[in-house]
Write a protein that holds these residues in place. Sequence first.
Motif, PDB file in Angstrom:
ATOM      1  N   ALA A   1      -7.864   8.205  -8.346  1.00  0.00           N
ATOM      2  CA  ALA A   1      -8.157   9.178  -9.409  1.00  0.00           C
ATOM      3  C   ALA A   1      -8.511  10.535  -8.825  1.00  0.00           C
ATOM      4  N   LYS A   2      -9.340  10.545  -7.776  1.00  0.00           N
ATOM      5  CA  LYS A   2      -9.715  11.816  -7.166  1.00  0.00           C
ATOM      6  C   LYS A   2      -8.521  12.467  -6.479  1.00  0.00           C
ATOM      7  N   ALA A   3      -7.674  11.647  -5.849  1.00  0.00           N
ATOM      8  CA  ALA A   3      -6.486  12.195  -5.188  1.00  0.00           C
ATOM      9  C   ALA A   3      -5.546  12.825  -6.209  1.00  0.00           C
ATOM     10  N   ARG A   4      -5.378  12.171  -7.355  1.00  0.00           N
ATOM     11  CA  ARG A   4      -4.530  12.729  -8.402  1.00  0.00           C
ATOM     12  C   ARG A   4      -5.116  14.017  -8.963  1.00  0.00           C
ATOM     13  N   ALA A   5      -6.440  14.032  -9.184  1.00  0.00           N
ATOM     14  CA  ALA A   5      -7.077  15.231  -9.722  1.00  0.00           C
ATOM     15  C   ALA A   5      -6.885  16.410  -8.779  1.00  0.00           C
ATOM     16  N   LYS A   6      -7.028  16.166  -7.480  1.00  0.00           N
ATOM     17  CA  LYS A   6      -6.823  17.236  -6.506  1.00  0.00           C
ATOM     18  C   LYS A   6      -5.378  17.698  -6.487  1.00  0.00           C
ATOM     19  N   ARG A   7      -4.457  16.728  -6.597  1.00  0.00           N
ATOM     20  CA  ARG A   7      -3.032  17.069  -6.589  1.00  0.00           C
ATOM     21  C   ARG A   7      -2.681  17.947  -7.788  1.00  0.00           C
ATOM     22  N   GLU A   8      -3.177  17.591  -8.968  1.00  0.00           N
ATOM     23  CA  GLU A   8      -2.896  18.371 -10.171  1.00  0.00           C
ATOM     24  C   GLU A   8      -3.555  19.737 -10.094  1.00  0.00           C
ATOM     25  N   SER A   9      -4.756  19.801  -9.507  1.00  0.00           N
ATOM     26  CA  SER A   9      -5.437  21.079  -9.341  1.00  0.00           C
ATOM     27  C   SER A   9      -4.654  21.992  -8.410  1.00  0.00           C
TER      28      SER A   9
ATOM     29  N   ILE B   1       1.181   6.460  -7.019  1.00  0.00           N
ATOM     30  CA  ILE B   1       0.025   7.284  -7.372  1.00  0.00           C
ATOM     31  C   ILE B   1       0.356   8.763  -7.240  1.00  0.00           C
ATOM     32  N   HIS B   2       1.122   9.126  -6.222  1.00  0.00           N
ATOM     33  CA  HIS B   2       1.408  10.535  -5.955  1.00  0.00           C
ATOM     34  C   HIS B   2       2.566  11.085  -6.761  1.00  0.00           C
ATOM     35  N   SER B   3       3.456  10.217  -7.272  1.00  0.00           N
ATOM     36  CA  SER B   3       4.665  10.763  -7.898  1.00  0.00           C
ATOM     37  C   SER B   3       5.046  10.065  -9.189  1.00  0.00           C
ATOM     38  N   SER B   4       4.085   9.469  -9.885  1.00  0.00           N
ATOM     39  CA  SER B   4       4.360   8.889 -11.193  1.00  0.00           C
ATOM     40  C   SER B   4       3.138   9.063 -12.072  1.00  0.00           C
ATOM     41  N   THR B   5       3.270   8.731 -13.335  1.00  0.00           N
ATOM     42  CA  THR B   5       2.150   8.827 -14.263  1.00  0.00           C
ATOM     43  C   THR B   5       1.611   7.450 -14.635  1.00  0.00           C
ATOM     44  N   LEU B   6       1.969   6.422 -13.874  1.00  0.00           N
ATOM     45  CA  LEU B   6       1.427   5.091 -14.118  1.00  0.00           C
ATOM     46  C   LEU B   6      -0.081   5.095 -13.867  1.00  0.00           C
ATOM     47  N   THR B   7      -0.813   4.297 -14.627  1.00  0.00           N
ATOM     48  CA  THR B   7      -2.229   4.146 -14.366  1.00  0.00           C
ATOM     49  C   THR B   7      -2.418   3.373 -13.062  1.00  0.00           C
TER      50      THR B   7
ATOM     51  N   LEU C   1       0.831  -1.200   0.000  1.00  0.00           N
ATOM     52  CA  LEU C   1       0.000   0.000   0.000  1.00  0.00           C
ATOM     53  C   LEU C   1       0.868   1.254   0.000  1.00  0.00           C
ATOM     54  N   THR C   2       1.930   1.250   0.812  1.00  0.00           N
ATOM     55  CA  THR C   2       2.831   2.407   0.851  1.00  0.00           C
ATOM     56  C   THR C   2       3.478   2.641  -0.501  1.00  0.00           C
ATOM     57  N   GLU C   3       3.945   1.561  -1.135  1.00  0.00           N
ATOM     58  CA  GLU C   3       4.541   1.674  -2.465  1.00  0.00           C
ATOM     59  C   GLU C   3       3.508   2.193  -3.467  1.00  0.00           C
ATOM     60  N   PHE C   4       2.282   1.697  -3.360  1.00  0.00           N
ATOM     61  CA  PHE C   4       1.216   2.119  -4.268  1.00  0.00           C
ATOM     62  C   PHE C   4       0.937   3.610  -4.106  1.00  0.00           C
TER      63      PHE C   4
ATOM     64  N   ALA D   1      -8.047  -0.445  -1.015  1.00  0.00           N
ATOM     65  CA  ALA D   1      -7.036  -0.221   0.023  1.00  0.00           C
ATOM     66  C   ALA D   1      -6.667   1.256   0.105  1.00  0.00           C
ATOM     67  N   TYR D   2      -6.547   1.904  -1.055  1.00  0.00           N
ATOM     68  CA  TYR D   2      -6.200   3.327  -1.075  1.00  0.00           C
ATOM     69  C   TYR D   2      -7.333   4.153  -0.475  1.00  0.00           C
ATOM     70  N   ARG D   3      -8.584   3.830  -0.841  1.00  0.00           N
ATOM     71  CA  ARG D   3      -9.729   4.588  -0.316  1.00  0.00           C
ATOM     72  C   ARG D   3      -9.821   4.447   1.204  1.00  0.00           C
ATOM     73  N   LYS D   4      -9.579   3.233   1.698  1.00  0.00           N
ATOM     74  CA  LYS D   4      -9.615   3.016   3.144  1.00  0.00           C
ATOM     75  C   LYS D   4      -8.562   3.845   3.851  1.00  0.00           C
ATOM     76  N   HIS D   5      -7.397   3.992   3.201  1.00  0.00           N
ATOM     77  CA  HIS D   5      -6.298   4.752   3.803  1.00  0.00           C
ATOM     78  C   HIS D   5      -6.507   6.259   3.680  1.00  0.00           C
ATOM     79  N   ALA D   6      -6.900   6.721   2.488  1.00  0.00           N
ATOM     80  CA  ALA D   6      -6.926   8.162   2.212  1.00  0.00           C
ATOM     81  C   ALA D   6      -8.323   8.772   2.186  1.00  0.00           C
ATOM     82  N   GLY D   7      -9.358   7.935   2.170  1.00  0.00           N
ATOM     83  CA  GLY D   7     -10.709   8.470   2.146  1.00  0.00           C
ATOM     84  C   GLY D   7     -11.164   8.927   0.779  1.00  0.00           C
ATOM     85  N   ALA D   8     -10.389   8.623  -0.268  1.00  0.00           N
ATOM     86  CA  ALA D   8     -10.749   8.988  -1.637  1.00  0.00           C
ATOM     87  C   ALA D   8     -10.109   7.989  -2.582  1.00  0.00           C
ATOM     88  N   THR D   9     -10.597   7.942  -3.808  1.00  0.00           N
ATOM     89  CA  THR D   9     -10.006   7.039  -4.795  1.00  0.00           C
ATOM     90  C   THR D   9      -8.699   7.628  -5.302  1.00  0.00           C
TER      91      THR D   9
END
Length: 316
Positions: free
Chosen positions: A284-292, A249-255, A242-245, A274-282
């Motif tokens: 895709a949504k986390a990436r969209a917020k990061r780019e915004s 997600i936060h620092s690469s452009t992999l799907t 999960l940590t690696e994932f 697993a990501y949603r349980k950890h971060a409370g969002a999917t």
Amino acid sequence: MPLRFLTEQHFSAHTRRLGKVVTVVLVERGAGTLTHRHGRHEVRAGDMAVFEPEAEFHYTPSRPLRISMMMIDQDLLLDAVAWRHARRSLAGRARVRAIAVALSRPIIVLHPSRSEAGRVKRIFHAAMRLQGQDGQSLDRNPFPRMLTLTTQLMEIVDPLVVRDHPHRLFAEQLRAAATLEIPDAQHPGVRRALEFIATRPPAEWTLPRLAEAAMLSPGYFARIFAEEVGTSPRQFLSERRLTEFIVLIHSSTLTVSQAARKVGWASPSHAIAAYRKHAGATPAKARAKRESDAGGATVLPDESSIPPPGIELPQL
């Protein structure tokens, strides 16, 4: 063959399709244009390129080209890089994971100094002499010496990859991977298992396989691992993946699917849950917020090409 060196001369346009290995190329002499599916690069004597597995590239010489190549299995290459970092800390093993992701990206063109290029050339030629003609070894057991040469080569290439990598998020990914927390276990068997997990979380690790890596019986390994680490081997591996994932997600452009496979999850839905349980969002949504939040400034690898040697990259 997991490791092979060779030299080629090109007087006219040439296309090569690579196998399922990482290929490191040194332009020994000449100049020309290197073309692949992600762009074009002007190369000249002293330049290097690192190709992703199964890549296809095309050389158009402007002056006759002489190139030397190292073709190496990715796991073997990671072992060579790990040998350099593992002597320092377990966090160094985590950095190997970031290098592994870098090698799965498109071509990386490197611009070593003259002295660095000279060292690479000497290593290549020494390996080719050791290997012999047509890949047949002149030594009864050349593999240890070949690995030594490969490790020496990685000591030169590793910092060049960090410096010249075209994706600006790569440095961030290295920092994130290097700071991943890995327990500092006292038992040597548990330390070995942690290093295996840190270096290859995508592997199909089971309790018997981890116990075998630790050179312990499964029952004793599970008990001593829980005492040293504070959790079961299975739970630790899940948390590690999960940590690696999250890093990917936060620092690469992999799907999401690609990132899930990179960490050893065959099911993207499991990774998303697993990501949603950890971060409370999917993801895709986390990436969209990061780019915004970044003002849409994320640069994909395909959006810019590497300039010819001697041209300064703009400061981002």
